[in-house]
Design a protein around this motif. Structure first.
Motif, mmCIF file in Angstrom:
data_model
loop_
_atom_site.group_PDB
_atom_site.id
_atom_site.type_symbol
_atom_site.label_atom_id
_atom_site.label_comp_id
_atom_site.label_asym_id
_atom_site.label_seq_id
_atom_site.Cartn_x
_atom_site.Cartn_y
_atom_site.Cartn_z
ATOM 1 N N LYS A 76 0.843 -1.204 0.000
ATOM 2 C CA LYS A 76 0.000 0.000 0.000
ATOM 3 C C LYS A 76 0.878 1.254 0.000
ATOM 4 O O LYS A 76 1.858 1.333 0.734
ATOM 5 N N SER A 77 0.497 2.230 -0.803
ATOM 6 C CA SER A 77 1.303 3.448 -0.934
ATOM 7 C C SER A 77 1.345 4.244 0.369
ATOM 8 O O SER A 77 2.378 4.844 0.710
ATOM 9 N N GLU A 78 0.258 4.240 1.131
ATOM 10 C CA GLU A 78 0.225 5.026 2.362
ATOM 11 C C GLU A 78 1.120 4.464 3.455
ATOM 12 O O GLU A 78 1.405 5.151 4.440
ATOM 13 N N THR A 79 1.560 3.224 3.294
ATOM 14 C CA THR A 79 2.425 2.602 4.310
ATOM 15 C C THR A 79 3.711 3.398 4.487
ATOM 16 O O THR A 79 4.223 3.539 5.614
ATOM 17 N N HIS A 80 4.244 3.956 3.403
ATOM 18 C CA HIS A 80 5.502 4.697 3.485
ATOM 19 C C HIS A 80 5.353 6.002 4.264
ATOM 20 O O HIS A 80 6.345 6.537 4.762
ATOM 21 N N ALA A 81 4.136 6.469 4.388
ATOM 22 C CA ALA A 81 3.907 7.670 5.196
ATOM 23 C C ALA A 81 3.718 7.332 6.671
ATOM 24 O O ALA A 81 3.909 8.198 7.537
ATOM 25 N N LEU A 82 3.386 6.070 6.959
ATOM 26 C CA LEU A 82 3.089 5.659 8.341
ATOM 27 C C LEU A 82 4.251 4.932 9.015
ATOM 28 O O LEU A 82 4.375 4.965 10.244
ATOM 29 N N PHE A 83 5.085 4.268 8.209
ATOM 30 C CA PHE A 83 6.166 3.464 8.750
ATOM 31 C C PHE A 83 7.511 3.983 8.253
ATOM 32 O O PHE A 83 7.623 4.487 7.137
ATOM 33 N N SER A 84 8.543 3.823 9.074
ATOM 34 C CA SER A 84 9.889 4.237 8.665
ATOM 35 C C SER A 84 10.395 3.333 7.553
ATOM 36 O O SER A 84 10.037 2.151 7.475
ATOM 37 N N SER A 85 11.257 3.876 6.725
ATOM 38 C CA SER A 85 11.732 3.116 5.563
ATOM 39 C C SER A 85 12.558 1.909 5.975
ATOM 40 O O SER A 85 12.482 0.842 5.348
#
Length: 543
Positions: free
Chosen positions: A143-152
């Motif tokens: 999911k694209s929004e995962t990168h906004a919620l979790f650290s890389s």
């Protein structure tokens, strides 16, 4: 009722006849003719009468199928004070408070009895939980929004871990020793910590450290003539596990006057005394940092302990679950494996088992049940037997396995989460150190209490110098003086501690174990409540 009894008897007879017929008709094994059994000497009529008699007798007398008289006596012998009578009483009081908040002279129960950090407000490590969440729900990774919620770096680590898990399924059974890739990561973490090689083949992942301890004691104990050297005071997991397996606990006493020091002369004395009684001592348990005593062993002391085990042919069981909990600047953790390798000992010289857990440290993930043991110095034949015992349990839970790999390989400098991870880790440990110091100073300020410094772990183990009248009151109540004190403390303040008698102590001395885990902002209130109770108690029983 009569019909019920008759039907029960008929079912028992039918089962007996089926077993008898099966025994007579089974084809003999061509591989083991010497093991052929003759047909049962009791005829069908006799079998029917015996079975019906047993069923009728049990039903008629009302004798329960299971009672305290019929269960394994080793279960009755086993005790575990950390969740014992005082805690049960506290839970009952908590229920009373829920029904009527004004029923007691306090408004909450403060559980200072057990090292359960998150139950007392310690927050989980963000990075660990991010990785665990992504591994448990891999669809989030797409999911694209995962990168906004979790650290890389948490996202990258989750992908790396999932690649190591067959089918990327955290809900599936794993290898009985644990997922190979995660064991390799743990071994790499051990090697980085100690500066010596470690192999994932030597790692057994378990549901916390306790099952690993049970497994090793099951391997080592075959009768009451098998002994295990254990520290006194000790964590009651060891005494309970030894009792369950019918072995003998061989105590060695830590020296309270020297900050709970472990003297090798004491080990030799207790070993010789046990051998004189015909006990074969199999292993030495060392808890470092100490539970319940909080001491951290010095490197030279550890070398003497390793030499002792080598010379006496003992397995060294190293309980190192508090390795990240060090609070004094002049001490640091050294694993016993590192000490042994520093002395030049290899796998051929010393059988050593090291235990670690995700429940303690700055992580405190008790409910996730993750841990491992590293075994070195055992023959391939014995290792096969250890693996067989591990296989009986199928595998440890996979979430705990993942957490164990994260604990031993946390974020490194340059990773996106490194700075926040270090802030969380150091914040938790520095707060624990302040809480330990505040409680230690408070205890030592009170009449009739002396308390050694908590150099590590999560506990203080103050000594109670009780008036004779208090000891007499405890005897009249049929309980140990420290248990009497702990119960009175609970009923007056809501503070739950564990009597020292549950851990073992030098005869004639009394203690209690108190965790340093309550939230830091609650420590002053706990100290105030405790002081008020203790002063009244001492006045009440003053000689």
């Amino acid at each position: 009722m009569r019909r019920f009894v008759t039907d029960r008897a008929r079912r028992a007879v039918a089962a007996s006849l089926r077993a008898s017929a099966s025994s007579r008709s089974a084809a003999p094994s061509p591989l083991a003719p010497a093991q052929r059994r003759p047909a049962p000497p009791v005829g069908a009529a006799a079998a029917m009468a015996a079975a019906m008699g047993r069923a009728m007798s049990t039903a008629a007398t009302g004798t329960p199928a299971v009672s305290l008289d019929t269960i394994n006596p080793q279960v009755k012998k086993c005790e575990y004070a950390v969740r014992g009578e005082i805690v049960t009483h506290a839970q009952n009081l908590q229920q009373e408070l829920q029904k009527n908040p004004d029923a007691l002279p306090f408004d909450e129960i403060l559980y200072c009895n057990i090292g359960n950090p998150q139950s007392l407000g310690q927050q989980p490590v963000t990075y660990f939980r991010e990785v665990l969440s992504l591994c448990d729900h891999p669809a989030l990774l797409d999911k694209s929004e995962t990168h906004a919620l979790f650290s890389s770096d948490a996202i990258d680590r989750a992908w790396q871990i999932l690649e190591k898990i067959p089918g990327r399924a955290t809900g599936a059974y794993s290898h009985s020793q644990g997922i190979k890739g995660l064991r390799d990561e743990i071994a790499a973490g051990i090697a980085a910590r100690d500066g010596f090689h470690a192999s994932g083949d030597n790692i057994f992942l378990t549901d916390g450290a306790s099952p690993a301890v049970h497994m090793m004691l099951q391997l080592l104990i075959s009768s009451e003539k098998d002994g295990i050297l254990c520290p006194i005071p000790q964590y009651p997991l060891y005494s309970a596990s030894i009792a369950l397996r019918g072995g003998s606990l061989v105590p060695y006493f830590l020296d309270e006057e020297t900050g709970w020091g472990l003297e090798v002369d004491q080990l030799k004395k207790q070993l010789e005394e046990a051998r004189s009684r015909g006990i074969t001592v199999r292993a030495l348990v060392v808890i470092n940092p100490g539970n319940p005593t909080g001491q951290v062993l010095g490197e030279e002391n550890q070398k003497k302990i390793v030499e002792f085990c080598k010379n006496e042919g003992l397995v060294l069981l190293a309980d190192e679950v508090y390795q990240d909990n060090i609070y004094v600047e002049d001490k640091q953790f050294h694993s016993f494996k590192k000490i042994a390798r520093t002395l030049g000992y290899t796998d051929d010289d010393l059988p050593l088992v090291s235990f670690q857990s995700v429940s303690k440290g700055y992580y405190g993930e008790c409910g996730k049940r993750g841990g491992y043991m590293e075994i070195t110095g055992f023959s391939p034949e014995v290792r096969e037997q250890i693996y067989k015992v591990a296989s009986v349990n199928l595998c440890s839970n996979v979430s705990g396995q993942i957490l164990a790999s994260l604990v031993m390989n946390p974020p490194k400098a340059g990773d996106e989460s490194f700075e926040s991870f270090m802030a969380e880790r150091d914040g938790t440990l520095s707060s624990l150190a302040r809480r330990a110091k505040a409680l230690e100073e408070a205890f030592n300020s009170l009449e009739g209490i002396t308390c050694n410094k908590a150099e590590g772990a999560m506990y203080l183990f103050p000594r109670l110098h009780l008036p004779q009248k208090a000891i007499g009151a405890a005897q009249a109540a049929g309980t140990a003086p420290d248990a009497y004190y702990a119960k009175r403390l609970l009923e007056a303040t809501g503070i739950v501690v564990v009597p020292g008698s549950g851990f073992g102590q030098v005869p004639g001395t009394w203690h209690f174990r108190c965790t340093i885990l309550p939230p830091e902002d609650k420590i002053p209130g706990i100290i105030s409540r405790f002081k008020e109770f203790h002063e009244k108690f001492m006045d009440e029983f003053r000689d």
